[in-house]
Scaffold this motif. Structure first.
Motif, PDB file in Angstrom:
ATOM      1  N   ALA A  68      -2.681   7.513  -2.584  1.00  0.00           N
ATOM      2  CA  ALA A  68      -2.466   6.105  -2.368  1.00  0.00           C
ATOM      3  C   ALA A  68      -3.125   4.518  -3.398  1.00  0.00           C
ATOM      4  O   ALA A  68      -4.411   4.682  -3.893  1.00  0.00           O
ATOM      5  CB  ALA A  68      -2.455   5.763  -1.449  1.00  0.00           C
ATOM      6  N   ALA A  69      -2.830   3.645  -3.155  1.00  0.00           N
ATOM      7  CA  ALA A  69      -2.804   2.513  -4.546  1.00  0.00           C
ATOM      8  C   ALA A  69      -2.478   1.163  -3.505  1.00  0.00           C
ATOM      9  O   ALA A  69      -0.981   1.409  -3.283  1.00  0.00           O
ATOM     10  CB  ALA A  69      -2.666   2.668  -6.062  1.00  0.00           C
ATOM     11  N   ILE A  70      -2.979   0.059  -3.367  1.00  0.00           N
ATOM     12  CA  ILE A  70      -2.507  -1.248  -3.118  1.00  0.00           C
ATOM     13  C   ILE A  70      -2.980  -2.317  -3.843  1.00  0.00           C
ATOM     14  O   ILE A  70      -3.757  -2.521  -4.344  1.00  0.00           O
ATOM     15  CB  ILE A  70      -3.157  -1.273  -1.736  1.00  0.00           C
ATOM     16  CG1 ILE A  70      -1.623  -2.689  -0.555  1.00  0.00           C
ATOM     17  CG2 ILE A  70      -4.431  -1.754  -1.544  1.00  0.00           C
ATOM     18  CD1 ILE A  70      -2.105  -2.083   0.529  1.00  0.00           C
ATOM     19  N   THR A  71      -1.752  -3.299  -4.605  1.00  0.00           N
ATOM     20  CA  THR A  71      -1.921  -4.084  -5.349  1.00  0.00           C
ATOM     21  C   THR A  71      -2.964  -4.964  -4.923  1.00  0.00           C
ATOM     22  O   THR A  71      -2.929  -5.147  -3.606  1.00  0.00           O
ATOM     23  CB  THR A  71      -0.574  -5.714  -5.455  1.00  0.00           C
ATOM     24  OG1 THR A  71      -0.056  -5.286  -3.675  1.00  0.00           O
ATOM     25  CG2 THR A  71      -0.128  -4.233  -6.065  1.00  0.00           C
ATOM     26  N   TRP A  72      -3.795  -6.569  -5.387  1.00  0.00           N
ATOM     27  CA  TRP A  72      -4.630  -6.962  -4.136  1.00  0.00           C
ATOM     28  C   TRP A  72      -3.901  -8.038  -3.051  1.00  0.00           C
ATOM     29  O   TRP A  72      -4.430  -8.113  -2.035  1.00  0.00           O
ATOM     30  CB  TRP A  72      -4.684  -7.817  -5.406  1.00  0.00           C
ATOM     31  CG  TRP A  72      -5.801  -9.251  -4.438  1.00  0.00           C
ATOM     32  CD1 TRP A  72      -7.237  -8.793  -4.606  1.00  0.00           C
ATOM     33  CD2 TRP A  72      -5.536 -10.437  -4.075  1.00  0.00           C
ATOM     34  NE1 TRP A  72      -8.108  -9.920  -4.127  1.00  0.00           N
ATOM     35  CE2 TRP A  72      -6.741 -11.061  -3.607  1.00  0.00           C
ATOM     36  CE3 TRP A  72      -4.791 -10.930  -4.114  1.00  0.00           C
ATOM     37  CZ2 TRP A  72      -6.945 -11.884  -3.577  1.00  0.00           C
ATOM     38  CZ3 TRP A  72      -4.639 -13.020  -3.550  1.00  0.00           C
ATOM     39  CH2 TRP A  72      -6.334 -12.976  -3.177  1.00  0.00           C
ATOM     40  N   SER A  73      -2.512  -8.637  -4.046  1.00  0.00           N
ATOM     41  CA  SER A  73      -1.814  -9.094  -2.864  1.00  0.00           C
ATOM     42  C   SER A  73      -1.434  -8.233  -1.405  1.00  0.00           C
ATOM     43  O   SER A  73      -0.962  -8.693  -0.361  1.00  0.00           O
ATOM     44  CB  SER A  73      -0.582  -9.664  -2.940  1.00  0.00           C
ATOM     45  OG  SER A  73       0.502  -8.300  -3.504  1.00  0.00           O
ATOM     46  N   GLY A  74      -1.526  -6.807  -1.002  1.00  0.00           N
ATOM     47  CA  GLY A  74      -1.096  -5.932  -0.861  1.00  0.00           C
ATOM     48  C   GLY A  74       0.227  -5.587  -0.495  1.00  0.00           C
ATOM     49  O   GLY A  74       1.036  -5.022   0.394  1.00  0.00           O
ATOM     50  N   SER A  75       1.123  -6.078  -1.933  1.00  0.00           N
ATOM     51  CA  SER A  75       2.699  -6.761  -1.436  1.00  0.00           C
ATOM     52  C   SER A  75       3.326  -5.307  -1.738  1.00  0.00           C
ATOM     53  O   SER A  75       4.385  -5.020  -1.907  1.00  0.00           O
ATOM     54  CB  SER A  75       3.126  -7.870  -2.369  1.00  0.00           C
ATOM     55  OG  SER A  75       2.779  -7.423  -3.843  1.00  0.00           O
TER      56      SER A  75
END
Length: 123
Positions: free
Chosen positions: A47-54
């Motif tokens: 899994a991965a997530i952007t810096w903003s979490g968006s």
């Protein structure tokens, strides 16, 4: 120098849950991700997530069961793992991009890695 330290691994029965944490020291401006490697197998994206979490991305094998999240105030990313299966057993690694180069499922797009935390799932 960015350092990543994973925690939260352990032994759980099939169907159980674990929450992994990855605490980062140093400045991280990009996406963060979780990868795993089982004995005798290649490392694989989880899994991965952007810096903003968006935006988040998941491997098909964990969709609907795992949730990635991050708290930038604490410089920490989490992986909530529910309905665990024996095939989820592996060493789980946290990874981070120093800069915002885009969310990625490729390990070579991440600059920093933790040492991993073991997840064992009994049948």
């Amino acid at each position: 120098q960015v350092q990543l330290v994973e925690s939260g691994g352990g032994l759980v029965e099939a169907g159980g849950s674990l929450r992994l944490s990855c605490a980062a020291s140093g400045l991280i401006l990009g996406s963060m991700g979780w990868f795993r490697q089982a004995p005798g197998k290649e490392r694989e994206f989880v899994a991965a997530i952007t810096w903003s979490g968006s935006r988040t991305v998941y491997a098909d094998s964990v969709k609907g069961r795992f949730t990635i999240s991050r708290d930038n105030a604490k410089n920490t990313v989490y992986l909530q793992m529910n309905s665990l299966k024996p095939e989820d057993a592996a060493v789980y690694y946290c990874a981070a991009q120093k800069l915002r180069v885009g969310i990625s499922i490729r390990g070579d797009q991440y600059d920093n890695w933790g040492r991993g935390t073991q997840v064992t799932v009994s049948p």
